[in-house]
Design a protein around this motif. Structure first.
Motif, mmCIF file in Angstrom:
data_model
loop_
_atom_site.group_PDB
_atom_site.id
_atom_site.type_symbol
_atom_site.label_atom_id
_atom_site.label_comp_id
_atom_site.label_asym_id
_atom_site.label_seq_id
_atom_site.Cartn_x
_atom_site.Cartn_y
_atom_site.Cartn_z
ATOM 1 N N PHE A 137 0.840 -1.318 -0.056
ATOM 2 C CA PHE A 137 0.108 -0.086 0.121
ATOM 3 C C PHE A 137 0.893 1.248 -0.093
ATOM 4 O O PHE A 137 0.539 2.330 -0.466
ATOM 5 C CB PHE A 137 -0.983 0.040 1.211
ATOM 6 N N ASP A 142 -2.782 4.313 -4.179
ATOM 7 C CA ASP A 142 -4.024 4.076 -4.612
ATOM 8 C C ASP A 142 -4.112 3.094 -5.794
ATOM 9 O O ASP A 142 -5.119 2.426 -6.001
ATOM 10 C CB ASP A 142 -4.753 5.496 -4.975
ATOM 11 N N TRP A 144 -2.945 0.162 -5.846
ATOM 12 C CA TRP A 144 -3.123 -1.217 -5.208
ATOM 13 C C TRP A 144 -4.559 -1.527 -4.707
ATOM 14 O O TRP A 144 -4.920 -2.661 -4.622
ATOM 15 C CB TRP A 144 -2.361 -1.387 -4.176
ATOM 16 N N GLU A 145 -5.409 -0.813 -4.926
ATOM 17 C CA GLU A 145 -6.979 -0.937 -4.511
ATOM 18 C C GLU A 145 -7.545 -1.855 -5.428
ATOM 19 O O GLU A 145 -7.386 -1.723 -6.723
ATOM 20 C CB GLU A 145 -7.640 0.491 -4.616
ATOM 21 N N ALA A 254 -7.469 -6.031 -1.560
ATOM 22 C CA ALA A 254 -7.151 -4.774 -1.178
ATOM 23 C C ALA A 254 -8.170 -3.674 -1.004
ATOM 24 O O ALA A 254 -8.785 -3.612 -2.172
ATOM 25 C CB ALA A 254 -6.158 -4.038 -1.885
ATOM 26 N N LYS A 255 -8.523 -3.176 0.203
ATOM 27 C CA LYS A 255 -9.746 -2.058 0.101
ATOM 28 C C LYS A 255 -9.328 -0.814 1.180
ATOM 29 O O LYS A 255 -9.047 -1.193 2.067
ATOM 30 C CB LYS A 255 -10.763 -2.780 0.569
ATOM 31 N N GLU A 256 -9.172 0.164 0.521
ATOM 32 C CA GLU A 256 -8.946 1.181 1.522
ATOM 33 C C GLU A 256 -7.800 1.259 1.992
ATOM 34 O O GLU A 256 -7.736 1.691 3.529
ATOM 35 C CB GLU A 256 -10.266 1.606 1.911
#
Length: 302
Positions: A137, A142, A144-145, A254-256
Motif C-alpha cells: 500500500f 491508490d 493497489w486498490e 485490497a480495500k482502502e
C-alpha cells in the motif's frame, strides 16, 4: 526454508520441513480461481525470472488448463531489482488481458501496477502471497486498490489471539524496525510448529528425537504452551514420508489501504478433477524438482 520452491518439499530430505505452500500449487489455485470463479480466460503473467516466478507461472498454466479456452496469453519476466518496466507494461497494455497475475517481488510488482493505473489500463490484478504484505500500500498507493492476493497466514491486523501476541512480540523485540505483515509473520509461522516439536521431544534433546517429534505433527494447529491461540496458518502435517506441512492458501483483497479476507482456506483437493480427456495437456514442467536456481529470491526485500 523460507520458500515455497517445490525442491525443498520433494522426497525425504533428512532435516528439511517446509511450512509454506508450494508456489506451483499457489499458481494453480490462482489460475483455477480466475477461470472458475471470475470467468476470466485471457491472462497475462508477470513473473520473476527464477524458480519462484517460473513455478508460479507453471501453476497458473495448470489452473487455467482445467478450463476450456483459458490460457496464459502473455508471459513477461522481470528481475528482482528491476525498476524500469516500461517494456513489459507496454506489452500488457497492447495485449489487454482480462487479468494480470504477479509472481514477482514487491518492487517490480508495485511499479507495474502503478504504471498501468496511471495509464488507466490496469486490468484486475491477482498476486502471489509474496505481494500480500501491507508494504504494497506504501509502494503502490491508490493503484493497489482492488488487488486480490493469496495469503498463507492470518491477517496481521486481526484480533486473533495468536496474531495479537505476534504483534506484541514485534513491538517488544523489533526495535521499532519490524512491522506487522507477511514477511515478519513468516517467522512466527515457522516457529510455532518447531517449538511444539521441541516440547514433544522432551528435555534430553537429540536430533533423532526432534525429527520424530516433527514427523508426529498431524493436523496440528496449536495452541501450545507458549502461545495464546491456535496456529498462524492452516493445520500442519509432517511424517517420515512427508516434508510439505501444508499446501493451502486463502484469498485477500485490497480495500482502502488494508487487506480484507475474501475466501476460506483453499487447496487443490477441493477443486474438481480435470477431465480425463485433458490429462495429456499438463505442462511438461511438472517433471521432478531440481535444486533451486541460485538467483532465486522468493522473499525479495521490499
Amino acid at each position: 526454508p523460507s520458500s515455497g520452491d517445490k525442491f525443498w518439499s520433494a522426497g525425504t530430505k533428512k532435516n528439511v520441513y517446509t511450512v509454506f505452500p508450494r508456489y506451483v500449487t499457489e499458481g494453480e489455485l490462482l489460475g483455477n480461481y480466475l477461470a472458475a470463479e471470475l470467468g476470466m480466460k485471457k491472462i497475462a503473467v508477470l513473473y520473476q525470472n527464477d524458480d519462484f516466478g517460473k513455478q508460479g507461472l507453471e501453476g497458473v498454466k495448470r489452473g487455467l488448463g482445467r478450463h476450456a479456452g483459458a490460457a496464459v496469453e502473455l508471459e513477461l519476466s522481470v528481475q528482482p531489482t528491476d525498476t524500469d518496466l516500461s517494456g513489459q507494461v507496454s506489452q500488457i497494455v497492447e495485449k489487454a488481458p482480462e487479468a494480470l497475475v504477479l509472481f514477482c517481488g514487491p518492487k517490480p510488482g508495485a511499479v507495474a501496477v502503478k504504471m498501468l493505473h496511471e495509464q488507466n489500463k490496469k486490468p484486475p490484478v491477482v498476486t502471489s502471497f509474496v505481494l500480500g504484505d501491507p508494504i504494497l500500500f506504501e509502494l503502490a498507493g491508490d493503484a493497489w486498490e482492488g488487488v486480490i492476493s493469496a495469503a498463507v497466514a492470518k491477517l496481521p491486523d486481526s484480533d486473533d489471539a495468536t496474531v495479537v501476541q505476534y504483534r506484541e512480540i514485534l513491538e517488544k523485540n523489533g526495535g521499532g524496525k519490524l512491522v506487522p505483515g507477511t514477511f515478519t509473520q513468516a517467522g512466527f509461522l515457522f516457529a510455532m510448529p518447531f517449538v511444539e516439536a521441541l516440547e514433544r521431544a522432551g528435555r534430553d534433546l537429540t536430533r533423532a528425537k526432534l525429527y520424530r517429534a516433527i514427523e508426529g505433527l498431524e493436523d496440528w494447529s496449536g495452541p501450545g504452551p507458549h502461545f495464546k491461540g491456535p496456529g498462524m496458518g492452516p493445520p500442519i502435517t509432517f511424517s517420515s514420508e512427508r516434508r510439505l506441512g501444508n499446501d493451502k492458501i486463502f484469498l485477500i483483497k485490497a480495500k482502502e489501504g488494508r487487506w480484507e479476507k475474501l475466501s476460506d482456506w483453499m487447496s487443490m483437493d477441493q477443486v474438481a478433477p480435470k477431465p480425463a480427456s485433458d490429462a495429456s495437456s499438463t505442462s511438461s514442467a511438472a517433471s521432478s524438482p531440481r535444486r533451486p536456481d541460485s538467483r532465486s529470491r522468493p522473499y525479495p526485500s521490499a
